[in-house]
Design an enzyme around this catalytic site. Structure first.
Site, PDB file in Angstrom:
ATOM      1  N   ASP A   7     -16.615  92.440  98.017  1.00 42.03           N
ATOM      2  CA  ASP A   7     -15.542  92.739  98.964  1.00 42.03           C
ATOM      3  C   ASP A   7     -15.394  91.523  99.882  1.00 42.03           C
ATOM      4  OD1 ASP A   7     -13.657  94.360 100.459  1.00 42.03           O
ATOM      5  OD2 ASP A   7     -15.247  94.587 101.959  1.00 42.03           O
ATOM      6  N   ASP A   9     -13.382  91.268 103.523  1.00 41.34           N
ATOM      7  CA  ASP A   9     -13.456  91.465 104.975  1.00 41.34           C
ATOM      8  C   ASP A   9     -14.725  92.197 105.383  1.00 41.34           C
ATOM      9  OD1 ASP A   9     -10.999  90.295 104.951  1.00 41.34           O
ATOM     10  OD2 ASP A   9      -9.872  92.080 105.520  1.00 41.34           O
ATOM     11  N   ASP A 180     -18.936  96.581 102.661  1.00 42.59           N
ATOM     12  CA  ASP A 180     -19.300  97.108 103.986  1.00 42.59           C
ATOM     13  C   ASP A 180     -18.722  98.490 104.253  1.00 42.59           C
ATOM     14  OD1 ASP A 180     -16.756  96.751 106.249  1.00 42.59           O
ATOM     15  OD2 ASP A 180     -16.544  95.918 104.241  1.00 42.59           O
TER      16      ASP A 180
END
Length: 218
Positions: A7, A9, A180
């Site tokens: 991922d 961001d 996250d």
């Protein structure tokens, strides 16, 4: 074949790429000075569930519709140079470790491709699976072309990308996905080695319950 997915961001980078892009454009006078607070307000609505990802994409991309793709790509190159010092060395090293072991690597993000691709180059990852923006007459019109690379659709995009290479998650020897966010649970649950990176509260609880490793960025 082994696969490593990342991922973007708050995973590979410790900030929101869309906000960084907004600030970049404000500094160049492309967007008005209040664009940053407007974008932040939309992000807060998105996080609390009152704004759909398609709407967030629309409000983020539509102001750029008056510019052609050639101009946007030039800005993206300048944005890439500006972001280079902000790439965490430990995350660059993580990607390089997987690449050094011969793993097929890709960045998989809900961010629009225009913003995501510069980070792919910064991390040395040619394959970036991002939310596709609709292009009309050589310009972005703000809409998403097909499905966003988000939630269950992120898993779908990865499956399509693998299928184009005659691969599938089921037949890979091993697979990793670093994220996250709890929104990435469908893809995290589909790989053999899910890793929570500085996870949000819900993903942290899921990782602890499932025994997934938790990676805390320095």
């Amino acid at each position: 074949m082994k696969l490593a997915l990342f991922d973007l961001d708050h995973t590979l980078i410790p900030f929101d790429s869309g906000m960084a892009w907004t600030r970049f454009l404000v500094a160049r006078g492309v967007l008005s000075e209040d664009a940053e607070s407007v974008y932040l307000g939309y992000c807060q609505q998105y996080v609390d569930g009152s704004l759909d990802i398609r709407e967030l994409h629309q409000v983020s991309v539509a102001p750029l519709a008056r510019f052609g793709l050639a101009v946007l790509r030039q800005w993206a190159a300048e944005f890439e140079a500006e972001m280079a010092p902000r790439v965490p060395p430990e995350m660059r090293a993580l990607v390089r470790r997987h690449q050094g072991e011969g793993h097929l690597c890709a960045i998989v993000t809900a961010t629009t491709w225009l913003i995501a691709e510069p980070f792919g180059r910064l991390f040395g990852v040619p394959d970036v699976i991002a939310t596709p923006s609709l292009v009309v007459d050589g310009a972005l019109d703000g809409a998403i072309d097909g499905d966003p690379c988000y939630g269950a659709h992120k898993l779908m995009h990865v499956k399509r990308w693998l299928a184009a290479r005659a691969l599938s998650l089921d037949t890979l020897e091993q697979s990793w996905f670093y994220s996250d966010s709890i929104s990435d649970l469908p893809l995290l649950g589909a790989v053999s080695n899910p890793v929570a990176v500085c996870p949000d509260a819900r993903l942290r609880a899921q990782a602890l319950q499932a025994g997934w490793p938790i990676f805390e960025r320095a």
